[in-house]
Motif scaffolding. Structure first.
Motif, PDB file in Angstrom:
ATOM      1  N   GLU A 245       0.709  -1.067   0.102  1.00  0.00           N
ATOM      2  CA  GLU A 245       0.115  -0.106   0.075  1.00  0.00           C
ATOM      3  C   GLU A 245       1.047   1.171  -0.036  1.00  0.00           C
ATOM      4  OE1 GLU A 245      -3.219  -0.262  -0.584  1.00  0.00           O
ATOM      5  OE2 GLU A 245      -3.429  -2.401  -0.088  1.00  0.00           O
ATOM      6  N   GLU A 246       0.539   2.128   0.777  1.00  0.00           N
ATOM      7  CA  GLU A 246       1.161   3.358   0.779  1.00  0.00           C
ATOM      8  C   GLU A 246       2.743   3.545   1.494  1.00  0.00           C
ATOM      9  OE1 GLU A 246      -2.570   6.538   0.813  1.00  0.00           O
ATOM     10  OE2 GLU A 246      -2.302   5.453   2.841  1.00  0.00           O
ATOM     11  N   VAL A 247       3.607   4.479   1.017  1.00  0.00           N
ATOM     12  CA  VAL A 247       4.677   4.624   2.018  1.00  0.00           C
ATOM     13  C   VAL A 247       4.871   6.239   1.902  1.00  0.00           C
ATOM     14  CG1 VAL A 247       7.267   4.305   1.935  1.00  0.00           C
ATOM     15  CG2 VAL A 247       5.681   2.464   1.128  1.00  0.00           C
ATOM     16  N   PHE A 248       5.306   6.763   3.138  1.00  0.00           N
ATOM     17  CA  PHE A 248       5.418   7.932   3.214  1.00  0.00           C
ATOM     18  C   PHE A 248       7.108   8.351   3.716  1.00  0.00           C
ATOM     19  CE2 PHE A 248       0.882   7.562   3.994  1.00  0.00           C
ATOM     20  CZ  PHE A 248       0.313   8.616   3.443  1.00  0.00           C
ATOM     21  N   PHE A 249       7.324   9.330   2.878  1.00  0.00           N
ATOM     22  CA  PHE A 249       9.083   9.532   3.293  1.00  0.00           C
ATOM     23  C   PHE A 249       9.195  10.969   3.796  1.00  0.00           C
ATOM     24  CE2 PHE A 249       8.890   6.511  -0.214  1.00  0.00           C
ATOM     25  CZ  PHE A 249       9.829   5.552   0.003  1.00  0.00           C
ATOM     26  N   TYR A 250      10.222  11.162   4.624  1.00  0.00           N
ATOM     27  CA  TYR A 250      10.705  12.597   4.924  1.00  0.00           C
ATOM     28  C   TYR A 250      11.602  13.026   3.691  1.00  0.00           C
ATOM     29  CZ  TYR A 250       9.571  12.010   9.638  1.00  0.00           C
ATOM     30  OH  TYR A 250       8.757  11.633  10.796  1.00  0.00           O
ATOM     31  N   GLU A 251      11.627  14.405   3.470  1.00  0.00           N
ATOM     32  CA  GLU A 251      12.493  14.945   2.428  1.00  0.00           C
ATOM     33  C   GLU A 251      13.903  14.458   2.336  1.00  0.00           C
ATOM     34  OE1 GLU A 251      12.088  18.954   1.496  1.00  0.00           O
ATOM     35  OE2 GLU A 251      10.093  19.041   1.543  1.00  0.00           O
ATOM     36  N   ASN A 252      14.393  14.236   3.528  1.00  0.00           N
ATOM     37  CA  ASN A 252      15.808  13.774   3.638  1.00  0.00           C
ATOM     38  C   ASN A 252      15.994  12.237   3.136  1.00  0.00           C
ATOM     39  OD1 ASN A 252      14.869  12.115   5.525  1.00  0.00           O
ATOM     40  ND2 ASN A 252      16.059  12.825   7.258  1.00  0.00           N
ATOM     41  N   GLY A 253      14.722  11.553   2.884  1.00  0.00           N
ATOM     42  CA  GLY A 253      14.749  10.207   2.176  1.00  0.00           C
ATOM     43  C   GLY A 253      14.387   9.062   3.237  1.00  0.00           C
ATOM     44  N   ASN A 254      14.482   9.272   4.690  1.00  0.00           N
ATOM     45  CA  ASN A 254      14.158   8.472   5.396  1.00  0.00           C
ATOM     46  C   ASN A 254      12.579   8.081   5.436  1.00  0.00           C
ATOM     47  OD1 ASN A 254      16.594   8.398   6.384  1.00  0.00           O
ATOM     48  ND2 ASN A 254      16.173   9.617   8.263  1.00  0.00           N
ATOM     49  N   ILE A 255      12.117   6.975   5.769  1.00  0.00           N
ATOM     50  CA  ILE A 255      10.810   6.619   5.631  1.00  0.00           C
ATOM     51  C   ILE A 255      10.052   7.209   7.039  1.00  0.00           C
ATOM     52  CG2 ILE A 255       9.207   4.475   6.060  1.00  0.00           C
ATOM     53  CD1 ILE A 255      11.007   3.034   4.601  1.00  0.00           C
ATOM     54  N   GLN A 256       8.927   7.588   6.707  1.00  0.00           N
ATOM     55  CA  GLN A 256       8.030   8.279   7.741  1.00  0.00           C
ATOM     56  C   GLN A 256       6.964   7.240   8.127  1.00  0.00           C
ATOM     57  OE1 GLN A 256       5.646  11.826   6.330  1.00  0.00           O
ATOM     58  NE2 GLN A 256       5.210  12.411   8.555  1.00  0.00           N
ATOM     59  N   LYS A 257       6.439   6.661   7.073  1.00  0.00           N
ATOM     60  CA  LYS A 257       5.457   5.600   7.703  1.00  0.00           C
ATOM     61  C   LYS A 257       5.181   4.608   6.533  1.00  0.00           C
ATOM     62  CE  LYS A 257       1.211   6.969   7.746  1.00  0.00           C
ATOM     63  NZ  LYS A 257      -0.538   7.361   8.354  1.00  0.00           N
ATOM     64  N   PHE A 258       4.947   3.343   6.788  1.00  0.00           N
ATOM     65  CA  PHE A 258       4.985   2.155   5.800  1.00  0.00           C
ATOM     66  C   PHE A 258       3.908   1.277   6.504  1.00  0.00           C
ATOM     67  CE2 PHE A 258       7.868  -0.026   8.187  1.00  0.00           C
ATOM     68  CZ  PHE A 258       7.785  -1.441   7.885  1.00  0.00           C
ATOM     69  N   GLN A 259       3.541   0.409   5.735  1.00  0.00           N
ATOM     70  CA  GLN A 259       2.506  -0.656   6.147  1.00  0.00           C
ATOM     71  C   GLN A 259       3.011  -2.249   5.921  1.00  0.00           C
ATOM     72  OE1 GLN A 259      -1.550  -0.444   4.870  1.00  0.00           O
ATOM     73  NE2 GLN A 259      -1.988  -2.620   5.280  1.00  0.00           N
ATOM     74  N   PRO A 260       3.312  -2.745   6.847  1.00  0.00           N
ATOM     75  CA  PRO A 260       4.046  -4.250   6.769  1.00  0.00           C
ATOM     76  C   PRO A 260       3.088  -5.233   6.054  1.00  0.00           C
ATOM     77  CG  PRO A 260       4.267  -3.220   8.825  1.00  0.00           C
ATOM     78  CD  PRO A 260       3.245  -2.466   8.343  1.00  0.00           C
TER      79      PRO A 260
END
Length: 421
Positions: A62-77
């Protein structure tokens, strides 16, 4: 014919999802993408994809959110799993997991009951959402079973099925009381009400507690009885800062007055001043009539009693003091006082008035009308209003009594910088 075949192939590629490099270093087939400042901040995955998450290489959907520095902010396992965190092994579900920019977990849903450890010892938490601060210290958990909490003031039981909150230093911030057990305080023994929420300061001292019984509080050498099952707030020093007092005769300095309407919440400040919220009718000694007021503030050290009453959209403020002849005098002040409500309680945890060396009002807690630019609705915005006092150039020995030389306030609203609960 060849050109037609080439156009058809290009069209098919245009509508098909394709693999792109993601900020975490993995490649993924995506069906949606968003950017901010030229950086990928969101994608929707077409299929389960292995990502380089702060928990390790895990399959995500599903959805993956990132910070602008490239680190993952949120994901669904894609599947549940287990992670060895600094507070213990955490078994997570397939619900989304969010992270801070540093990579520390911000929130996840636990799949099983779990023992976690911290500065408060080991506690068993329920298979519910757990949240953390950026330093991996839990900010809130749901208790799976009752647990004994050792405080500076005693031992009390926290109720299971309710959330326990923590300060950023790891100390307990609040919990629901399971069993009433005696606690030691500056006003004696307190028996917390079962089912009430108890709050603690970061140093572990009592912040707010609702006793089952009536308690006694001494303010300015006067004894008051609190209202049973109503909150009593304490400073970090242990001194009472707020409680509900039954209406009675009150004495502060030279001021003697009577509140005639049930109980009123009472704030007590470090400088010895007090504030009564919505006290109802008040009868001030020295006056032959009683007045209904919406707020009452008394400062013995500045020899001031100030109350205000609201009528429609107007607020009348009266400032009482005693002159050199020990006579009660009054000055009417043109102030727009912020009306007390439970939502504005945090503002009244600081004195709503300040004074100069001559005990003139130098600022007060007021409000100004503002309009929301989006909804176009008007609302009252709390502000600290600084008051400019008209300079008095008449020699002291020739000055007239206070009632003949009124204080003239010039409101200058500024944003309040106040303690927030």
């Amino acid at each position: 014919m060849k050109k037609l075949i080439l156009l058809v192939m290009l069209a098919c590629c245009a509508v098909a999802s394709f693999a792109v490099p993601l900020p975490d270093g993995s490649d993924a087939r995506i069906t949606e993408v968003r950017q901010s400042n030229g950086k990928i901040v969101y994608v929707r995955l077409k299929e389960a994809t292995t990502l380089n998450t702060p928990l390790g290489a895990l399959d995500a959907v599903e959805e993956v959110f990132f910070y602008e520095n490239g680190n993952i902010q949120k994901f669904q396992p894609a599947v549940s799993g287990e992670y060895a965190s600094p507070v213990g092994n955490l078994t997570y579900t397939t619900s989304p997991i969010s992270f801070y920019e540093s990579g520390a977990v911000e929130e996840m849903e636990l799949a099983t009951k779990t023992d976690i450890t911290g500065s408060v010892g080991r506690i068993k938490v329920a298979a519910k959402t757990i949240t953390f601060y950026d330093n991996w210290i839990p900010s809130s958990v749901e208790l799976a079973e009752d647990c004994q909490v050792k405080l500076k003031s005693g031992v009390v039981s926290a109720r299971s099925g309710y959330r326990m909150f923590f300060h950023e230093n790891g100390a307990i911030q609040s919990f629901t009381v399971s069993k009433s057990e005696p606690l030691t305080s500056s006003i004696g023994k307190i028996y917390p009400q079962e089912g009430s929420v108890m709050e603690l300061h970061p140093n572990g001292s009592l912040a707010t507690v609702s006793p089952e019984d009536i308690c006694m509080v001494t303010v300015d050498e006067t004894l008051y009885f609190t209202k049973a099952r109503s909150p009593i707030a304490f400073r970090t020093s242990g001194q009472v800062s707020r409680f509900s007092a039954e209406a009675q005769d009150f004495t502060f300095g030279k001021f003697k007055f009577t509140l005639e309407s049930g109980s009123t919440e009472m704030f007590v400040y470090d400088d010895g001043s007090v504030f009564f919220t919505n006290p109802g009718y008040v009868h001030l000694a020295g006056l032959e009539y009683r007045r209904h007021c919406n707020g009452l503030f008394v400062s013995p050290v500045h020899n001031r009693l100030i109350y205000w009453e609201e009528s429609y959209n107007d607020t009348s403020v009266y400032n009482y003091s005693y002159n050199d002849e020990n006579r009660l005098v009054s000055t009417s002040l043109n102030m727009n006082i912020l009306q007390y409500t439970p939502d504005t309680m945090k503002y009244f945890e600081n004195p709503p008035f300040t004074f100069d060396q001559e005990s003139n009002v130098t600022s007060y807690l007021g409000f100004e009308k503002r309009k929301d630019p989006e909804t176009k609705t008007s609302y009252n915005h709390p502000v600290i209003v600084k008051v400019a006092i008209r300079p008095n150039r008449i020699p002291m020995e020739f000055q007239q009594p206070l009632q003949d030389e009124p204080v003239i306030p010039t409101p200058q609203p500024v944003e309040p910088i106040l303690h927030e609960k």
